[in-house]
Write an enzyme that holds these catalytic residues in place. Structure first.
Site, PDB file in Angstrom:
ATOM      1  N   GLU A 190     -11.715   5.078  -7.098  1.00  0.00           N
ATOM      2  CA  GLU A 190     -10.652   5.203  -6.476  1.00  0.00           C
ATOM      3  C   GLU A 190      -9.561   6.056  -7.515  1.00  0.00           C
ATOM      4  OE1 GLU A 190      -9.966   3.922  -3.373  1.00  0.00           O
ATOM      5  OE2 GLU A 190      -8.480   5.301  -3.324  1.00  0.00           O
ATOM      6  N   ASP A 191      -9.233   7.114  -6.837  1.00  0.00           N
ATOM      7  CA  ASP A 191      -8.366   8.003  -7.648  1.00  0.00           C
ATOM      8  C   ASP A 191      -8.434   8.316  -9.048  1.00  0.00           C
ATOM      9  OD1 ASP A 191      -6.993   7.247  -5.137  1.00  0.00           O
ATOM     10  OD2 ASP A 191      -5.208   6.455  -6.163  1.00  0.00           O
ATOM     11  N   ARG A 201      -5.609  10.180 -11.046  1.00  0.00           N
ATOM     12  CA  ARG A 201      -5.009  10.951 -10.159  1.00  0.00           C
ATOM     13  C   ARG A 201      -4.723   9.856  -9.098  1.00  0.00           C
ATOM     14  NH1 ARG A 201      -7.311  11.850  -4.950  1.00  0.00           N
ATOM     15  NH2 ARG A 201      -5.949   9.994  -4.621  1.00  0.00           N
ATOM     16  N   ASP A 237     -13.757   6.642  -2.278  1.00  0.00           N
ATOM     17  CA  ASP A 237     -12.847   6.377  -1.225  1.00  0.00           C
ATOM     18  C   ASP A 237     -12.153   7.663  -0.975  1.00  0.00           C
ATOM     19  OD1 ASP A 237     -11.470   4.818   0.789  1.00  0.00           O
ATOM     20  OD2 ASP A 237      -9.908   4.595  -0.768  1.00  0.00           O
ATOM     21  N   ASP A 238     -11.881   8.364  -2.048  1.00  0.00           N
ATOM     22  CA  ASP A 238     -11.068   9.708  -1.784  1.00  0.00           C
ATOM     23  C   ASP A 238     -11.804  10.853  -0.979  1.00  0.00           C
ATOM     24  OD1 ASP A 238      -8.635   8.517  -2.896  1.00  0.00           O
ATOM     25  OD2 ASP A 238      -9.812   8.381  -4.663  1.00  0.00           O
ATOM     26  N   ASN A 253      -0.489  11.524  -0.331  1.00  0.00           N
ATOM     27  CA  ASN A 253       0.369  10.438  -0.366  1.00  0.00           C
ATOM     28  C   ASN A 253       0.779  10.437  -2.025  1.00  0.00           C
ATOM     29  OD1 ASN A 253      -0.614   9.117   1.984  1.00  0.00           O
ATOM     30  ND2 ASN A 253      -2.475   9.064   1.039  1.00  0.00           N
ATOM     31  N   LYS A 302      -5.911  -2.016  -2.832  1.00  0.00           N
ATOM     32  CA  LYS A 302      -6.972  -1.673  -2.057  1.00  0.00           C
ATOM     33  C   LYS A 302      -7.617  -3.122  -1.719  1.00  0.00           C
ATOM     34  CE  LYS A 302      -7.006   3.105  -1.902  1.00  0.00           C
ATOM     35  NZ  LYS A 302      -7.240   3.949  -0.658  1.00  0.00           N
ATOM     36  N   TYR A 337       0.869  -1.332   0.050  1.00  0.00           N
ATOM     37  CA  TYR A 337       0.042  -0.113  -0.048  1.00  0.00           C
ATOM     38  C   TYR A 337       0.858   1.282   0.077  1.00  0.00           C
ATOM     39  CZ  TYR A 337      -4.361   2.452   1.430  1.00  0.00           C
ATOM     40  OH  TYR A 337      -5.380   3.255   1.460  1.00  0.00           O
TER      41      TYR A 337
END
Ligand SMILES: O=C([O-])CC(=O)C(=O)O
Ligand SMILES: [Mg+2]
Length: 645
Positions: free
Chosen positions: A336-337, A246, A359-360, A501, A264, A193
């Site tokens: 996600e992202d 992203r 999630d973000d 991150n 994830k 991760y």
């Protein structure tokens, strides 16, 4: 060619509890996963249907969740609706596939990551599964295998090599991979991760040797449903999907973002206990605007600029429709992202028709809210007594801001329009204020409060006088000495969260936060930092990462058969996480519990989420279990080896 009437087949074999068409028949536990079907005729519905020809008679078996429904041909149920693939009704000129159930054995058993145990196969298993000679004589325990793997992994000095060793293990021996990860979660989380997974995505093309997950590119437009059906597992419960635009704070990594859904979902299993076979990582490849990747000979994705607008929306819509068609209403899709513009649009568009969450935006919001609730222990008062300043007004920033405002509104009965005024955001153009409202993207507008324009973060700190400073900018080193000192001049115990991150993008390091605040900061970060000793005192930074939330949230949704995500579930997830911080953790200055207890924490989060879902009437698995925590624990996947007969 003989063709099947799929829709007829699917409606007749779909299974849901007691309404299963097979519910009158014997139900028994399957000895092993017995799926080896001809690709051409593999069942495309939720359950796999096999023909068992061992005894010369034809038996239909329907597999779901490890249970088989056996239809005894003597009872006369053959042909007609149960003649799933038309074998009984086919005439001579209609070719059919001669299927047989096969049990993995010998060489192929050793190469099947779901069943392989390596040297842990015992004598009897080696004998009955044609393994003699394929393994050296010694038989070892799973514990010894864990010990050996950990020693090997620690021997690699470079984190990326550790990552590759872990991915190899996942492809070779899945149970050992999860055992290793669960038993050594604090050590291995930074490998599978953040931060290492970020580097892995950047170099994915070079380190890539075996594909993981499902790649859906623009080339698959019009046939996404078929692509989904190529995935070997049918009973999918969670999908994590990215379009790679992203990736963490690293920007557009195109198709190489696949490392993120894979990572994830490993956590869904290791931290939340969702079965690995129920998890599906997906990358949607609409191109990339990353020139470096487009010119990289090892790049694995489409070599074109990103599709946008209608072309993008159509592909995503086809995907979302196919997902629901193939896996039903209760499959969880975690976005996600994605880049900001798409992330907000997708969540809004599919939030009312699918079981989705971002999630973000939402996972991060929930984990940060949990940290803030427990930080009140150090600073006193309630959230309503505090002032929050963000650097970064994208998904994480505005998502967290909104959840804070909702929680304060819940605690004080003040309308959320009022509680939002306690939260201020700074973006690349400075403080978000009402005079900028016209030119702001829609997700920033609720935060445009009355104030004179301010360009620099440090000036915003001095003017707004926040008690809490949160970094969600994706830009490293932006909490400068000046900024941290300004926070420390205003507050006895400044709360500073550097959430971006991976580590390279963190707004400041733990060491900087503690040093520049003379050891007074209450600090947590998105990626992990080592403990810091400042003037004789050891400070343990917390990791404010959505990994605390999404595995438990997902489990809670799945185990209750929830059909939509509601904001209140994120609030209860945050409260449940905050409730897991012990006095011992507080004594060390922590606002999060350690990851080593994560399964227990996830069970509590899952229970609270499920309870909320039942309360809101969004759960379909009825009646609700009496003890939801126990039920959550009982649902969790165990990586211990099984004994093969
Ligand atoms: O993946 C992580 O570590 C947290 C996260 O969602 C992100 O930074 O995008
Ligand atoms: Mg993310």
């Amino acid at each position: 060619m003989y063709s099947l009437n799929r829709s007829c087949f699917m409606s007749n074999t779909s299974i849901s509890g007691s309404s299963s068409p097979f519910s009158n028949y014997q139900r028994r536990r399957l000895p092993a996963k017995v799926v080896a079907l001809s690709t051409a005729n593999r069942d495309q519905s939720n359950g796999s249907v096999l023909l068992d020809t061992r005894s010369g008679t034809t038996t239909l078996q329907e597999i779901r969740d490890g249970y088989a429904e056996v239809v005894d041909p003597k009872s006369g149920v053959v042909g007609g609706v149960q003649d799933v693939y038309g074998e009984d009704t086919a005439t001579e000129d209609q070719p059919v596939t001669p299927w047989a159930v096969s049990v993995a054995s010998g060489y192929s058993l050793l190469r099947d990551p779901h069943h392989n145990k390596g040297l842990a196969f015992n004598e009897k298993e080696r004998d009955s599964h044609y393994l003699c000679g394929l393994l050296p004589p010694t038989v070892v325990s799973q514990e010894l295998q864990v010990k050996k793997m950990m020693r090997n992994i620690r021997n690699y000095q470079v984190p990326l090599q550790r990552y590759m060793a872990m991915m190899d293990l996942q492809e070779r021996n899945q149970r050992l991979f999860y055992k290793l990860l669960m038993d050594n979660v604090e050590e291995l989380l930074p490998i599978v991760y953040t931060p290492t997974v970020g580097e892995a995505c950047q170099k994915y093309g070079s380190i890539f040797n075996r594909p993981q997950g499902l790649f859906i590119s623009l080339k698959e437009k019009g046939k996404i449903l078929e692509v989904l059906r190529n995935w070997p597992e049918k009973n999918i419960q969670v999908i994590v999907v990215t379009d790679g635009e992203r990736i963490l704070g690293l920007g557009d990594l195109g198709c190489q973002g696949m490392g993120i859904p894979v990572g994830k979902l490993s956590l869904y299993t290791a931290l939340g206990g969702v079965r690995p076979s129920a998890c599906l990582p997906i990358t949607i490849d609409v191109g990339t605007n990353n020139e470096k990747l487009l010119n990289d000979e090892f790049y694995i994705g489409l070599r074109q600029k990103r599709a946008t607008g209608q072309e993008y929306a159509e592909l995503l819509h086809e995907f979302m429709t196919a997902v629901k068609q193939n896996y039903g209403e209760k499959v969880l899709v975690q976005f996600e992202d994605f880049a900001n513009h798409n992330a907000f649009d997708l969540l809004e568009k599919y939030g009312t028709t699918h079981l989705v969450f971002n999630d973000d935006i939402q996972g991060t919001a929930s984990v940060v809210l949990a940290g803030l609730i427990s930080a009140m222990k150090f600073v006193g008062g309630n959230l309503a007594d505090h002032t929050f300043l963000f650097l970064g007004a994208g998904e994480a920033g505005t998502g967290i801001a909104e959840l804070i405002a909702l929680e304060i509104s819940k605690q004080t009965n003040m309308p959320v329009e009022e509680t939002r005024k306690k939260v201020w955001l700074v973006d690349s153009k400075g403080l978000i204020v009402s005079s900028r409202a016209e030119s702001l993207q829609h997700f920033k507008r609720p935060w445009a409060h009355e104030h004179e324009p301010v360009t620099e973060l440090v000036d915003a700190v001095n003017k707004i006088k926040p008690t809490v400073l949160i970094g969600t900018s994706g830009q490293g080193k932006t909490f400068t000495k000046e900024v941290v000192e300004a926070m420390s001049a205003l507050n006895e115990k400044p709360i500073i969260l550097a959430l971006s991150n991976p580590t390279s993008q963190s707004e400041c390091t733990a060491e900087e936060a503690y040093t520049w605040s003379q050891g007074r900061a209450i600090f947590a970060s998105g990626s992990p930092f080592e403990s810091v000793e400042y003037e004789g005192k050891v400070h343990v930074p917390g990791q404010s990462n959505n990994a605390y939330i999404f595995p438990g949230l997902g489990l809670g949704l799945i185990m209750s058969g929830t059909i939509r995500v509601h904001d209140d579930m994120l609030l209860v997830a945050a409260e449940a996480l905050a409730a897991e911080v012990s006095q011992e953790n507080f004594d060390k200055g922590l606002i999060y519990p350690p990851f080593k207890n994560i399964r227990k924490i996830s069970a509590h989060i899952a229970a609270k989420v499920a309870a909320k879902s039942y309360e809101l009437g969004l759960a379909t698995r009825l009646p609700p279990p009496k003890d939801l925590v126990k039920y959550a624990e009982s649902c969790m996947y165990s990586p211990a080896y099984r004994t093969y007969r």
